[in-house]
Design a protein around this motif. Structure first.
Motif, PDB file in Angstrom:
ATOM      1  N   ILE A 280      -2.292  15.086 -54.513  1.00  8.81           N
ATOM      2  CA  ILE A 280      -3.031  16.070 -53.725  1.00  8.81           C
ATOM      3  C   ILE A 280      -2.261  16.331 -52.440  1.00  8.81           C
ATOM      4  O   ILE A 280      -2.053  15.426 -51.635  1.00  8.81           O
ATOM      5  CB  ILE A 280      -4.446  15.563 -53.398  1.00  8.81           C
ATOM      6  CG1 ILE A 280      -5.162  15.219 -54.697  1.00  8.81           C
ATOM      7  CG2 ILE A 280      -5.218  16.602 -52.615  1.00  8.81           C
ATOM      8  CD1 ILE A 280      -6.502  14.584 -54.489  1.00  8.81           C
ATOM      9  N   ALA A 281      -1.846  17.567 -52.268  1.00 11.76           N
ATOM     10  CA  ALA A 281      -1.068  17.924 -51.090  1.00 11.76           C
ATOM     11  C   ALA A 281      -1.911  18.793 -50.173  1.00 11.76           C
ATOM     12  O   ALA A 281      -2.867  19.418 -50.602  1.00 11.76           O
ATOM     13  CB  ALA A 281       0.190  18.684 -51.510  1.00 11.76           C
ATOM     14  N   GLY A 282      -1.537  18.809 -48.928  1.00 10.92           N
ATOM     15  CA  GLY A 282      -2.245  19.665 -47.973  1.00 10.92           C
ATOM     16  C   GLY A 282      -2.159  19.077 -46.591  1.00 10.92           C
ATOM     17  O   GLY A 282      -1.889  17.897 -46.427  1.00 10.92           O
ATOM     18  N   VAL A 283      -2.392  19.951 -45.616  1.00  9.34           N
ATOM     19  CA  VAL A 283      -2.433  19.491 -44.245  1.00  9.34           C
ATOM     20  C   VAL A 283      -3.598  18.517 -44.116  1.00  9.34           C
ATOM     21  O   VAL A 283      -4.640  18.717 -44.725  1.00  9.34           O
ATOM     22  CB  VAL A 283      -2.645  20.702 -43.316  1.00  9.34           C
ATOM     23  CG1 VAL A 283      -3.032  20.267 -41.938  1.00  9.34           C
ATOM     24  CG2 VAL A 283      -1.395  21.544 -43.300  1.00  9.34           C
ATOM     25  N   GLU A 284      -3.391  17.460 -43.346  1.00  9.43           N
ATOM     26  CA  GLU A 284      -4.454  16.470 -43.191  1.00  9.43           C
ATOM     27  C   GLU A 284      -5.745  17.145 -42.723  1.00  9.43           C
ATOM     28  O   GLU A 284      -5.729  17.997 -41.851  1.00  9.43           O
ATOM     29  CB  GLU A 284      -4.022  15.423 -42.166  1.00  9.43           C
ATOM     30  CG  GLU A 284      -5.019  14.323 -41.992  1.00  9.43           C
ATOM     31  CD  GLU A 284      -4.433  12.975 -42.380  1.00  9.43           C
ATOM     32  OE1 GLU A 284      -3.205  12.890 -42.507  1.00  9.43           O
ATOM     33  OE2 GLU A 284      -5.206  12.034 -42.549  1.00  9.43           O
ATOM     34  N   GLY A 285      -6.843  16.746 -43.332  1.00  5.49           N
ATOM     35  CA  GLY A 285      -8.120  17.326 -42.922  1.00  5.49           C
ATOM     36  C   GLY A 285      -8.445  18.620 -43.633  1.00  5.49           C
ATOM     37  O   GLY A 285      -9.298  19.373 -43.210  1.00  5.49           O
ATOM     38  N   SER A 286      -7.759  18.888 -44.738  1.00  3.82           N
ATOM     39  CA  SER A 286      -8.048  20.121 -45.469  1.00  3.82           C
ATOM     40  C   SER A 286      -9.047  19.884 -46.585  1.00  3.82           C
ATOM     41  O   SER A 286      -9.298  20.774 -47.376  1.00  3.82           O
ATOM     42  CB  SER A 286      -6.772  20.694 -46.063  1.00  3.82           C
ATOM     43  OG  SER A 286      -5.827  20.922 -45.069  1.00  3.82           O
ATOM     44  N   GLY A 287      -9.565  18.680 -46.667  1.00  2.00           N
ATOM     45  CA  GLY A 287     -10.567  18.397 -47.685  1.00  2.00           C
ATOM     46  C   GLY A 287     -10.137  17.369 -48.707  1.00  2.00           C
ATOM     47  O   GLY A 287     -10.908  17.027 -49.602  1.00  2.00           O
ATOM     48  N   GLN A 288      -8.915  16.819 -48.561  1.00  2.00           N
ATOM     49  CA  GLN A 288      -8.446  15.848 -49.559  1.00  2.00           C
ATOM     50  C   GLN A 288      -9.321  14.601 -49.574  1.00  2.00           C
ATOM     51  O   GLN A 288      -9.720  14.096 -50.618  1.00  2.00           O
ATOM     52  CB  GLN A 288      -7.003  15.401 -49.284  1.00  2.00           C
ATOM     53  CG  GLN A 288      -5.995  16.501 -49.189  1.00  2.00           C
ATOM     54  CD  GLN A 288      -5.779  16.934 -47.763  1.00  2.00           C
ATOM     55  OE1 GLN A 288      -6.728  17.133 -47.007  1.00  2.00           O
ATOM     56  NE2 GLN A 288      -4.527  17.083 -47.375  1.00  2.00           N
ATOM     57  N   ARG A 289      -9.619  14.110 -48.345  1.00  2.00           N
ATOM     58  CA  ARG A 289     -10.399  12.879 -48.237  1.00  2.00           C
ATOM     59  C   ARG A 289     -11.805  13.105 -48.783  1.00  2.00           C
ATOM     60  O   ARG A 289     -12.331  12.294 -49.536  1.00  2.00           O
ATOM     61  CB  ARG A 289     -10.455  12.465 -46.767  1.00  2.00           C
ATOM     62  CG  ARG A 289     -11.183  11.175 -46.497  1.00  2.00           C
ATOM     63  CD  ARG A 289     -11.087  10.860 -45.003  1.00  2.00           C
ATOM     64  NE  ARG A 289     -12.030   9.828 -44.614  1.00  2.00           N
ATOM     65  CZ  ARG A 289     -11.780   8.537 -44.685  1.00  2.00           C
ATOM     66  NH1 ARG A 289     -10.641   8.097 -45.159  1.00  2.00           N
ATOM     67  NH2 ARG A 289     -12.682   7.657 -44.299  1.00  2.00           N
ATOM     68  N   GLY A 461      -7.862  24.100 -45.859  1.00  2.00           N
ATOM     69  CA  GLY A 461      -9.136  24.479 -45.249  1.00  2.00           C
ATOM     70  C   GLY A 461     -10.330  24.264 -46.147  1.00  2.00           C
ATOM     71  O   GLY A 461     -11.243  25.082 -46.179  1.00  2.00           O
ATOM     72  N   GLY A 462     -10.352  23.149 -46.900  1.00  2.00           N
ATOM     73  CA  GLY A 462     -11.501  22.844 -47.731  1.00  2.00           C
ATOM     74  C   GLY A 462     -11.479  23.596 -49.057  1.00  2.00           C
ATOM     75  O   GLY A 462     -12.444  23.562 -49.799  1.00  2.00           O
ATOM     76  N   ARG A 463     -10.385  24.260 -49.344  1.00  2.00           N
ATOM     77  CA  ARG A 463     -10.292  24.984 -50.597  1.00  2.00           C
ATOM     78  C   ARG A 463      -9.192  24.369 -51.436  1.00  2.00           C
ATOM     79  O   ARG A 463      -8.121  24.070 -50.921  1.00  2.00           O
ATOM     80  CB  ARG A 463      -9.943  26.439 -50.300  1.00  2.00           C
ATOM     81  CG  ARG A 463     -10.673  27.472 -51.114  1.00  2.00           C
ATOM     82  CD  ARG A 463     -10.735  28.782 -50.342  1.00  2.00           C
ATOM     83  NE  ARG A 463      -9.452  29.060 -49.683  1.00  2.00           N
ATOM     84  CZ  ARG A 463      -8.436  29.694 -50.268  1.00  2.00           C
ATOM     85  NH1 ARG A 463      -8.527  30.103 -51.501  1.00  2.00           N
ATOM     86  NH2 ARG A 463      -7.334  29.930 -49.602  1.00  2.00           N
ATOM     87  N   MET A 464      -9.486  24.167 -52.715  1.00  2.00           N
ATOM     88  CA  MET A 464      -8.393  23.776 -53.581  1.00  2.00           C
ATOM     89  C   MET A 464      -7.722  25.063 -53.991  1.00  2.00           C
ATOM     90  O   MET A 464      -8.258  25.833 -54.775  1.00  2.00           O
ATOM     91  CB  MET A 464      -8.908  23.017 -54.789  1.00  2.00           C
ATOM     92  CG  MET A 464      -7.788  22.477 -55.642  1.00  2.00           C
ATOM     93  SD  MET A 464      -8.381  21.614 -57.071  1.00  2.00           S
ATOM     94  CE  MET A 464      -8.601  22.974 -58.195  1.00  2.00           C
ATOM     95  N   SER A 465      -6.560  25.334 -53.393  1.00  2.00           N
ATOM     96  CA  SER A 465      -6.006  26.669 -53.563  1.00  2.00           C
ATOM     97  C   SER A 465      -5.178  26.795 -54.838  1.00  2.00           C
ATOM     98  O   SER A 465      -5.095  27.863 -55.407  1.00  2.00           O
ATOM     99  CB  SER A 465      -5.169  27.044 -52.343  1.00  2.00           C
ATOM    100  OG  SER A 465      -4.305  25.993 -52.016  1.00  2.00           O
ATOM    101  N   THR A 466      -4.597  25.729 -55.277  1.00  2.00           N
ATOM    102  CA  THR A 466      -3.674  25.828 -56.402  1.00  2.00           C
ATOM    103  C   THR A 466      -3.699  24.558 -57.244  1.00  2.00           C
ATOM    104  O   THR A 466      -3.839  23.471 -56.709  1.00  2.00           O
ATOM    105  CB  THR A 466      -2.210  25.964 -55.898  1.00  2.00           C
ATOM    106  OG1 THR A 466      -2.222  26.744 -54.726  1.00  2.00           O
ATOM    107  CG2 THR A 466      -1.318  26.558 -56.937  1.00  2.00           C
ATOM    108  N   ILE A 467      -3.538  24.721 -58.534  1.00  2.00           N
ATOM    109  CA  ILE A 467      -3.183  23.594 -59.396  1.00  2.00           C
ATOM    110  C   ILE A 467      -1.840  23.952 -60.015  1.00  2.00           C
ATOM    111  O   ILE A 467      -1.678  25.049 -60.534  1.00  2.00           O
ATOM    112  CB  ILE A 467      -4.188  23.389 -60.546  1.00  2.00           C
ATOM    113  CG1 ILE A 467      -5.612  23.356 -60.015  1.00  2.00           C
ATOM    114  CG2 ILE A 467      -3.864  22.112 -61.313  1.00  2.00           C
ATOM    115  CD1 ILE A 467      -6.644  23.135 -61.101  1.00  2.00           C
TER     116      ILE A 467
END
Lengths: 487, 345
Positions: A280-289, A461-467
């Motif tokens: 899972i990639a993304g800027v920290e705080g984008s909803g991964q946790r 931003g809380g969206r899973m934008s891509t798989i």
């Protein structure tokens, strides 16, 4: 005012957050401070604004060395910082927050405060009701209030830490317009960000930090690939990856939503098969946790469903997830994963199933000794966990996992580990995978995600934008996707 | 080298603060125009001057130890069980209730009333637990509120439903019949039952906290509740159990005050031992085997200071000054020590 930071060093334990950083800020410019999570951007700015002390180096304002021992002292010199989470008092009204920190006068003059507030806000194109309690403002409005407050206190250097996280597009526009106006008026603005787009749009100069060091200073216009390369280091080309046989689906998400106060993870539909590794990639705080905790049963989905091996777990408690073979290893090993003050043996006694009511410490010590050997932990059974190094803490956590696992959820499995530890942790994880455990992990290390995963999820931003399939993705592409480009 | 360091640490932790507390109390004594040496001599004589005085010290020691053991559970679990005082009072009420309700021979009545005091204390502590866990009321505030409620309840009972025939007085309820009084060693205020119960409490607490999975779980929860939860521990259940054990032991302490010492329910039945036990546990942490001797020291100070008004026309609250100064200086040294350690890093 000219600001110079010279050879700033700051270590947290063994981590060198700032390792001899030099930075010069001239009046009337908007500077960007770019780097991935943990690069040392926020630390550097917290030092400049008095929130953190530093180990060595010096700070000069207009060629004079100054000592900044507290945020109040920094403000007196004209340096103010807008923190990532606004440091305001939600219970107070807007005008009361505005007046906090005024050094003159004892009486709280609300009327004068309101006038001043209005004047400042209008000048910057901000608009908020001074009588509203701050708890009712949006994050963007709280930011605006904080900016106005700092400016009214006479700030000449305004630092903003990730200001575009969690605010709306129109608020972002307003903010950028205001910042440009401030720079034209002679203020110095520093934007701390890991979003390429922010930097490219706003900053006339950018300094890139990596692992506590300055790795580049550029002036606009920028080449995106150049920025990405400086941020993440050398990006290797696609590596051939071993294929592993995948089993039946173990985790299925249908329109799965999890909510938290500030962040709402929008619907995710996903099916994960036994033995699959998903990064899972993304800027920290984008909803991964939030996403991982939702999969672990630590947060109830606000809508949608989650299935484990076909069983609907949507309303089940965390304990039920555990007994179905789900394990969650959080990023803060020592704050959440392990219990400081307890020994390895005691952790084993607590975490394994079937410890008897009366403790058999000798037996447990022997068991721990054998796990220490097979997991290559440097430590004794009676070592308290806080004395282990990061890599050993991570291996210890892995050693406490039950034998049979369906799903392993990990945040930053190798954060802070050296190459050798990283390799040994992944050896352990890949062994799990061969046993049929599905692994979901988040990481700030794009290479790790590209190399280790079968599929990649990108969050923003809380969206899973891509798989994406990992074999069709390069770290470079991934970096651009995270930076909000090339979706 | 290491031994020396450990020894030096112990010295710093015990001797220095103790001297500081003595020094402070001596200054207070000098300020009051009394000789510190004479005062301490009197306190020693007051505590250990005779068989009776030894017994009196132990009479105070038993409830302190019981509350201290109870607090060891909640302390380990990271709960500030200020409500211990009220739990003790409820224990006394529970015992009195059974004594008033049942007409039984001594060998049945006493166990029944002690059991009732245990249950009453435990239930009262669970109220604090429910407020804490389901109502999000911090246990300090819940406990403090419940303490006042417990005092109110005692006074209501003494002046209302349980008042003495004729007129209600501050002196409490009617004196218990002889079959409801704990036996004592010839003429002393102390008896075998109290000592036995205190000993059992020490043993039980030591075994539970040091030798069982339950104790280890409480320890884990007390150190890091969130991590313990992620590890799969059932937080609520363990916290309730710790509270119930604390309340139960404090309840028995209150029951003993009523059955063994006052032989009735009086307004200040707890003698403040619950609060004092909090100080004891602050000094020792939850190290069970330290609680007993420190509680003994506190008990000796209480009883010894009773000698001061008789011999020197000083107020007996000087004992409290010494206890308070001791706790504060121990905490102070602990604070200084951890600060020094931090700076070394």
């Amino acid at each position: 005012m000219k600001v110079e930071l010279r050879a700033i060093r700051k270590a947290f334990g063994s981590v060198r957050a700032n390792d001899g950083v030099n930075l010069t800020l001239e009046e009337g410019h908007i500077y960007g401070l770019l780097g991935e999570n943990g690069a040392g951007k926020t630390t550097l700015m917290k030092i400049l604004s008095g929130f953190l002390s530093f180990d060595s180096g010096e700070i000069r304002f207009d060629d004079e060395v100054v000592a900044i021992r507290s945020p109040a002292e920094a403000l007196r010199h004209g340096v103010g910082m807008l923190q990532q989470d606004p440091l305001d008092f939600p219970a107070f009204s807007v005008v009361e927050n505005f007046l906090l920190g005024w050094r003159k006068g004892r009486r709280l003059d609300r009327r004068r405060g309101k006038d001043l507030l209005r004047k400042w806000a209008e000048g910057l194109g901000f608009d908020f009701d001074p009588d509203l309690p701050v708890s009712q403002l949006t994050v963007g409005e709280r930011q605006q209030l904080e900016i106005v407050r700092l400016l009214a206190l006479g700030v000449k250097v305004l630092i903003l830490d990730e200001p575009t996280t969690g605010i709306s597009l129109s608020q972002r526009e307003t903010l950028f317009r205001a910042l440009k106006a401030l720079a034209e008026g002679g203020k110095t603005v520093v934007l701390v960000s890991h979003k390429l787009q922010d930097i490219e749009e706003l900053c006339s100069r950018v300094t890139i930090l990596r692992k506590g060091k300055v790795v580049g200073e550029l002036a606009a216009p920028y080449r995106t690939e150049g920025l990405v390369e400086l941020m993440f280091g050398q990006i290797p080309s696609l590596v051939p990856r071993p294929q592993a046989a995948l089993g039946d689906p173990v985790l299925e998400l249908q329109d799965f939503c999890v909510e938290e106060k500030r962040l709402c993870l929008t619907a995710v539909t996903l099916s994960v098969r036994a033995g699959e590794v998903i990064g899972i990639a993304g800027v920290e705080g984008s909803g991964q946790r939030l996403f991982l905790q939702g999969c672990a049963g630590l947060r109830r989905p606000s809508s949608g469903r989650i299935f484990l091996k076909g069983i609907d777990m949507s309303a089940k408690p965390y304990g039920r997830f555990r007994s179905e073979g789900v394990a969650y290893l959080p990023a803060n090993r020592l704050e959440e994963g392990l219990i400081s003050g307890l020994t390895l043996t005691e952790h084993l006694l607590l975490s394994r199933k079937g410890s008897s009511f009366f403790l058999d410490r000798n037996e447990a010590r022997e068991e721990m000794t054998s796990r220490i050997r097979s997991f290559r932990i440097v430590g004794e059974p009676e070592t308290r966990v806080e004395f282990l190094s990061g890599g050993n803490q991570q291996r210890a956590l892995l050693s406490f996992l039950p034998d049979r696992l369906t799903l392993l959820l990990m945040e930053h499995p190798t954060r802070g580990l050296d190459i050798e530890s990283t390799r040994s942790v992944w050896t352990l994880l890949l062994k799990r995978r061969e046993e049929g455990t599905a692994i979901l992990f988040s990481s700030a290390d794009l290479d790790e995600i590209v190399e280790r995963s079968d599929r990649i999820l990108v969050f923003s931003g809380g969206r899973m934008s891509t798989i994406r399939r990992a074999e069709e993705t390069s770290a470079q592409q991934l970096g651009e996707m995270i930076g909000g480009r090339g979706l | 080298m290491r031994m020396e360091k450990v020894l030096a640490n112990r010295l710093l932790q015990l001797l220095l603060p103790f001297s500081l507390a003595l020094l402070f109390t001596s200054l207070v004594l000098l300020w009051a125009g009394a000789s510190p040496i004479e005062a301490y001599g009197n306190m020693l004589r007051g505590a250990f001057g005779s068989r009776e005085k030894w017994a009196d010290v132990l009479v105070a020691w038993v409830p302190l130890v019981l509350c201290g053991m109870g607090l060891a559970f909640t302390f380990t679990a990271g709960l500030w069980n200020i409500g211990i005082e009220g739990q003790m009072i409820l224990g006394a009420i529970g015992a009195t209730w059974v004594v008033r309700l049942l007409q039984l021979p001594s060998y049945l009545l006493l166990p029944a009333s002690i059991l009732s005091s245990l249950l009453a204390g435990a239930l009262w502590s669970l109220v604090a637990g429910i407020l804490r866990i389901y109502g999000k009321v911090h246990e300090i505030f819940a406990g403090l509120g419940l303490n006042f409620l417990a005092i109110g309840l005692t006074n209501y009972l003494i002046f209302g439903p349980w008042k003495q025939p004729g007129t209600a007085t501050m002196s409490g309820t009617e004196v218990f019949p002889s079959q409801a009084q704990l036996p004592n060693f010839g003429g002393l205020a102390l008896g075998p039952v109290e000592i036995g119960i205190a000993g059992m409490a020490i043993g039980l607490t030591a075994i539970l906290l040091r030798g069982t999975l339950f104790g280890l779980k409480l320890n884990a929860i007390g150190r890091n509740r969130h991590a313990a939860f992620l590890m799969g521990l059932r937080i609520d259940r363990n916290l309730f159990t710790a509270l119930a054990l604390a309340g139960g032991m404090a309840g028995i302490a209150g029951g003993i005050q009523a059955l063994g010492l006052f032989h009735r329910l009086i307004p200040s039945i707890s003698s403040g031992y619950g609060y004092l036990a909090i100080l004891v546990v602050l000094l020792t942490g939850s190290r069970v085997l330290w609680i007993a001797p420190v509680a003994f020291f506190f008990a000796a100070v209480i009883k010894g200071s009773l000698q001061l008004p008789i011999e020197m026309h000083l107020d007996s609250s000087l004992g409290g000054v010494l206890q308070g100064a001791l706790v504060l200086s121990v905490m102070l040294f602990r604070g200084l020590q951890s600060r020094m350690l931090k700076e070394k890093e």
